[in-house]
Scaffold this active site. Structure first.
Site, short mmCIF file in Angstrom:
data_model
loop_
_atom_site.label_atom_id
_atom_site.label_comp_id
_atom_site.label_asym_id
_atom_site.label_seq_id
_atom_site.Cartn_x
_atom_site.Cartn_y
_atom_site.Cartn_z
CG ASP A 105 3.92 6.18 1.82
OD1 ASP A 105 3.03 6.48 2.64
OD2 ASP A 105 4.31 5.02 1.63
N1 URA Z 1 1.10 1.87 -0.05
C1 URA Z 1 2.27 2.38 0.37
O1 URA Z 1 3.09 1.70 0.95
N2 URA Z 1 2.52 3.68 0.12
C2 URA Z 1 1.67 4.48 -0.54
O2 URA Z 1 1.95 5.66 -0.74
C3 URA Z 1 0.45 3.93 -0.96
C4 URA Z 1 0.19 2.63 -0.71
#
Ligand code: URA
Length: 236
Positions: A105
């Site tokens: 993310d």
């Molecule tokens: N899980 C999440 O919620 N975000 C990420 O970036 C990776 C795994």
């Protein structure tokens, strides 16, 4: 494998095919010591010694990079509005065809692999491979034994049936940190898993993929090449 010389040069970031062709026609390129002036002549990047303006080409068929992704950049190849992880690469690593193998993310930090090897990425990301990914998370409240058991049993979040995951409390001076190991990579997976248990993830960092650990000497935004051994460690 023999390939057109202009194609080899372009693949190594020596400019576009057209620019590489121009260099060749100008006599700036040698193959095993002999000037080659035809852009369509063939060479083998792995075995022939190719020089451009006298400097040996450090040929690499594929590139495998480890980035310590900082918060605030997209893990995408390109975006019309926002900075992506590829924008952070130093000139030496820039070349066509690179992409982040798997996404973090925008606000998640840590271990990200960037490559131009589609087969490697596919194998790494395939649910069939079941490669563990380890995250460190700071939460708004500590995890309980019930959370650990619920992660282990496999959470069901709406229509998302999570595979069993390993949740560990991290020893910290009071702050609610946890380490999670998941064997799949669904959208916002770790955040959704904690949300399902009534916790909010305040900070998330990936620290391991398979047996490949994030190199803690890399500052956020920094990238280095993976060694061959590290490439194998992803699948070990
Ligand atoms: N899980 C999440 O919620 N975000 C990420 O970036 C990776 C795994």
């Amino acid at each position: 494998m023999k390939e057109r010389l202009d194609k080899i040069l372009a693949s190594q970031n020596i400019g576009s095919r057209k620019e590489a062709g121009l260099l060749i026609r100008r006599g700036a390129v040698t193959v095993n010591g002999a000037v080659v002036k035809q852009a369509d002549s063939k060479a083998d990047g792995d075995t022939d010694e190719i020089c451009v303006n006298g400097a040996p080409l450090r040929y690499k068929r594929r590139l495998y990079l480890m980035m310590n992704k900082p918060a605030g950049v997209l893990s995408a190849a390109r975006d019309s509005r926002m900075a992506t992880v590829l924008d952070l690469l130093p000139e030496t690593f820039r070349r066509r065809g690179l992409f982040p193998a798997g996404r973090l993310d925008k606000d998640t930090c840590g271990l990200l692999i960037i490559t131009d090897d589609g087969a490697f990425a596919h194998r790494m990301l395939s649910p069939k491979s079941g490669i563990p990914k380890v995250y460190r998370a700071r939460l708004d409240a500590p995890v309980t034994d019930e959370d650990v058991l619920a992660f282990e049993a496999g959470l069901v979040i709406g229509d998302l049936h999570c595979l069993p995951a390993r949740l560990e409390r991290l020893e910290t001076d009071g702050a609610p940190w946890a380490q999670v190991t998941v064997y799949e990579g669904k959208f916002h997976q770790v955040k959704r898993m904690f949300a399902c248990r009534g916790r909010k993830v305040e900070y998330l960092e990936r620290i391991k993929i398979g047996n490949l650990a994030l190199d803690t000497r890399l500052s956020p935004g920094e990238t280095r090449e993976l060694t061959e051994q590290e490439r194998f460690a992803v699948f070990a």
